[in-house]
Design a protein around this motif. Sequence first.
Motif, PDB file in Angstrom:
ATOM      1  N   SER A 126      48.772  39.704  44.032  1.00 16.27           N
ATOM      2  CA  SER A 126      49.839  40.804  44.281  1.00 16.27           C
ATOM      3  C   SER A 126      49.265  42.145  44.455  1.00 16.27           C
ATOM      4  O   SER A 126      50.230  43.155  44.794  1.00 16.27           O
ATOM      5  N   GLY A 127      48.162  42.527  44.244  1.00 14.14           N
ATOM      6  CA  GLY A 127      47.547  43.879  44.619  1.00 14.14           C
ATOM      7  C   GLY A 127      47.566  44.561  43.630  1.00 14.14           C
ATOM      8  O   GLY A 127      47.320  45.803  43.512  1.00 14.14           O
ATOM      9  N   LYS A 128      47.928  44.129  42.464  1.00 15.57           N
ATOM     10  CA  LYS A 128      47.986  44.852  41.053  1.00 15.57           C
ATOM     11  C   LYS A 128      46.262  45.208  40.972  1.00 15.57           C
ATOM     12  O   LYS A 128      46.170  46.228  40.155  1.00 15.57           O
ATOM     13  N   LEU A 129      45.573  44.408  40.922  1.00 19.28           N
ATOM     14  CA  LEU A 129      44.154  44.529  40.786  1.00 19.28           C
ATOM     15  C   LEU A 129      43.375  43.957  42.046  1.00 19.28           C
ATOM     16  O   LEU A 129      43.909  43.063  42.632  1.00 19.28           O
ATOM     17  N   THR A 130      42.312  44.634  42.257  1.00 24.52           N
ATOM     18  CA  THR A 130      41.289  43.959  43.218  1.00 24.52           C
ATOM     19  C   THR A 130      40.408  43.061  42.620  1.00 24.52           C
ATOM     20  O   THR A 130      40.161  43.122  41.282  1.00 24.52           O
ATOM     21  N   GLN A 131      39.705  42.269  43.184  1.00 26.99           N
ATOM     22  CA  GLN A 131      38.813  41.422  42.758  1.00 26.99           C
ATOM     23  C   GLN A 131      37.523  42.153  41.940  1.00 26.99           C
ATOM     24  O   GLN A 131      37.103  42.056  40.885  1.00 26.99           O
ATOM     25  N   ALA A 132      37.068  43.510  42.384  1.00 25.10           N
ATOM     26  CA  ALA A 132      36.340  44.181  41.946  1.00 25.10           C
ATOM     27  C   ALA A 132      36.682  44.977  40.710  1.00 25.10           C
ATOM     28  O   ALA A 132      35.941  45.053  39.762  1.00 25.10           O
ATOM     29  N   GLU A 133      37.994  45.320  40.493  1.00 18.28           N
ATOM     30  CA  GLU A 133      38.549  45.631  39.153  1.00 18.28           C
ATOM     31  C   GLU A 133      38.486  44.771  38.307  1.00 18.28           C
ATOM     32  O   GLU A 133      38.262  44.897  37.045  1.00 18.28           O
ATOM     33  N   VAL A 134      38.926  43.284  38.678  1.00 19.80           N
ATOM     34  CA  VAL A 134      38.659  42.268  37.704  1.00 19.80           C
ATOM     35  C   VAL A 134      37.285  42.035  36.916  1.00 19.80           C
ATOM     36  O   VAL A 134      37.060  41.982  35.928  1.00 19.80           O
ATOM     37  N   ASN A 135      36.302  42.178  38.035  1.00 20.88           N
ATOM     38  CA  ASN A 135      34.949  42.083  37.562  1.00 20.88           C
ATOM     39  C   ASN A 135      34.510  43.255  36.836  1.00 20.88           C
ATOM     40  O   ASN A 135      33.768  42.989  35.554  1.00 20.88           O
ATOM     41  N   SER A 136      35.165  44.462  37.022  1.00 22.45           N
ATOM     42  CA  SER A 136      34.623  45.491  36.062  1.00 22.45           C
ATOM     43  C   SER A 136      35.310  45.545  34.675  1.00 22.45           C
ATOM     44  O   SER A 136      34.793  46.088  34.013  1.00 22.45           O
ATOM     45  N   LEU A 137      36.313  44.762  34.366  1.00 23.22           N
ATOM     46  CA  LEU A 137      36.786  44.638  33.228  1.00 23.22           C
ATOM     47  C   LEU A 137      35.858  44.329  32.215  1.00 23.22           C
ATOM     48  O   LEU A 137      36.010  44.250  31.130  1.00 23.22           O
ATOM     49  N   GLY A 138      34.770  43.566  32.682  1.00 26.50           N
ATOM     50  CA  GLY A 138      33.878  43.166  31.793  1.00 26.50           C
ATOM     51  C   GLY A 138      34.127  41.939  30.711  1.00 26.50           C
ATOM     52  O   GLY A 138      33.746  41.741  29.694  1.00 26.50           O
ATOM     53  N   ARG A 139      34.871  40.928  31.211  1.00 27.03           N
ATOM     54  CA  ARG A 139      35.441  39.998  30.472  1.00 27.03           C
ATOM     55  C   ARG A 139      34.404  39.213  29.670  1.00 27.03           C
ATOM     56  O   ARG A 139      33.601  38.807  30.514  1.00 27.03           O
ATOM     57  N   LYS A 140      34.522  39.070  28.634  1.00 26.66           N
ATOM     58  CA  LYS A 140      33.475  38.262  27.701  1.00 26.66           C
ATOM     59  C   LYS A 140      34.183  37.005  27.255  1.00 26.66           C
ATOM     60  O   LYS A 140      35.281  36.757  27.294  1.00 26.66           O
ATOM     61  N   ASP A 141      33.360  36.211  26.832  1.00 23.27           N
ATOM     62  CA  ASP A 141      33.742  34.815  26.443  1.00 23.27           C
ATOM     63  C   ASP A 141      34.193  34.874  24.892  1.00 23.27           C
ATOM     64  O   ASP A 141      33.454  34.559  23.954  1.00 23.27           O
ATOM     65  N   ARG A 142      35.456  35.607  24.530  1.00 24.26           N
ATOM     66  CA  ARG A 142      35.826  35.526  23.274  1.00 24.26           C
ATOM     67  C   ARG A 142      37.154  34.947  23.019  1.00 24.26           C
ATOM     68  O   ARG A 142      37.965  35.260  22.030  1.00 24.26           O
ATOM     69  N   ILE A 143      37.447  33.661  23.647  1.00 22.75           N
ATOM     70  CA  ILE A 143      38.673  33.176  23.332  1.00 22.75           C
ATOM     71  C   ILE A 143      38.689  32.567  21.937  1.00 22.75           C
ATOM     72  O   ILE A 143      39.646  32.492  21.556  1.00 22.75           O
ATOM     73  N   ALA A 144      37.614  32.247  21.409  1.00 24.85           N
ATOM     74  CA  ALA A 144      37.709  31.670  20.018  1.00 24.85           C
ATOM     75  C   ALA A 144      38.039  32.811  18.917  1.00 24.85           C
ATOM     76  O   ALA A 144      38.789  32.573  18.010  1.00 24.85           O
ATOM     77  N   SER A 145      37.988  34.048  19.462  1.00 20.79           N
ATOM     78  CA  SER A 145      38.468  35.161  18.602  1.00 20.79           C
ATOM     79  C   SER A 145      39.911  35.287  18.761  1.00 20.79           C
ATOM     80  O   SER A 145      40.552  36.161  17.861  1.00 20.79           O
ATOM     81  N   ALA A 146      40.684  34.357  19.729  1.00 16.35           N
ATOM     82  CA  ALA A 146      42.034  34.679  19.742  1.00 16.35           C
ATOM     83  C   ALA A 146      42.813  34.144  18.652  1.00 16.35           C
ATOM     84  O   ALA A 146      43.994  34.024  18.878  1.00 16.35           O
TER      85      ALA A 146
END
Length: 271
Positions: A126-146
């Motif tokens: 939808s253009g709300k984020l670019t792929q570069a912006e998604v990558n810059s969010l620095g997503r970590k593997d924290r699903i277990a902490s959810a």
Amino acid sequence: MKKIRLLVVDDAKFIRDLVQKTLRAEYPEFEIQEADNGRRAQSILKNQSFDLILCDWEMPEMSGLELLKWIRSNEDMQDQSFIMVTSLDQKENVVEALQAGVNNYVTKPFSAEQLISKIMKELVRSGKLTQAEVNSLGRKDRIASAGGAELLAGGLAAKPVTVKKGPREKGLLLLNAEQKYPMQVKDVNPREITLQVTREASLQLGQPVLLGLMGGTEDAPLKVSVRAFVLSQQLAERTPRSEQQLVKAVFLKQDPETAQKFDQLLNAPQG
């Protein structure tokens, strides 16, 4: 990067809490608001805007489908990103939602990984984020902490499985007794599959297909035919002359014997 605003609509509080907890654990930058039914969401949307709506289908006062149709009939919100999140997984439900203008469809039960993947793909589309912006969010593997949100709304954990390269990567797409096309499996997990097939295979969104899958090893081969429906399509190459297409399909409910064979295939050693 601007703050991403999401609206979570579900009459079940524990689902809203799980979705929020999962998203905040992964992307604390997101601003999340919630509504317990379509009517309440409608009231909120009259005064506020959101980058994405995650909405249940079956709710009191106003269903998710009714909310979606109201949004699409509103000139100011016709481009609103909308993902339906529901336990209604029959083909006719998916087709009805697609015809109403849904952008994506997530069936319960679903893993946190699947939910986040659909959200990020829609925000990029939808253009709300670019792929570069998604990558810059620095997503970590924290699903277990959810907080136990490995599979929202119950069921067994659906861990993604990538098919290894080799002869077992191939399969067969069957539209009917006469139309059979060799396919190449790109990714597969217990809920969906991405495959590459010739453009000669004429497919439509929501169309049911039968997929012949192969796995295991040369000494212990495994084969199973599973039912699915087409969720999305795109050219395999960035050219209108591409002779191949990438197809994402969602698996339908299988009979117990097929489900057992499919599970064995996904968890068996490949090669």
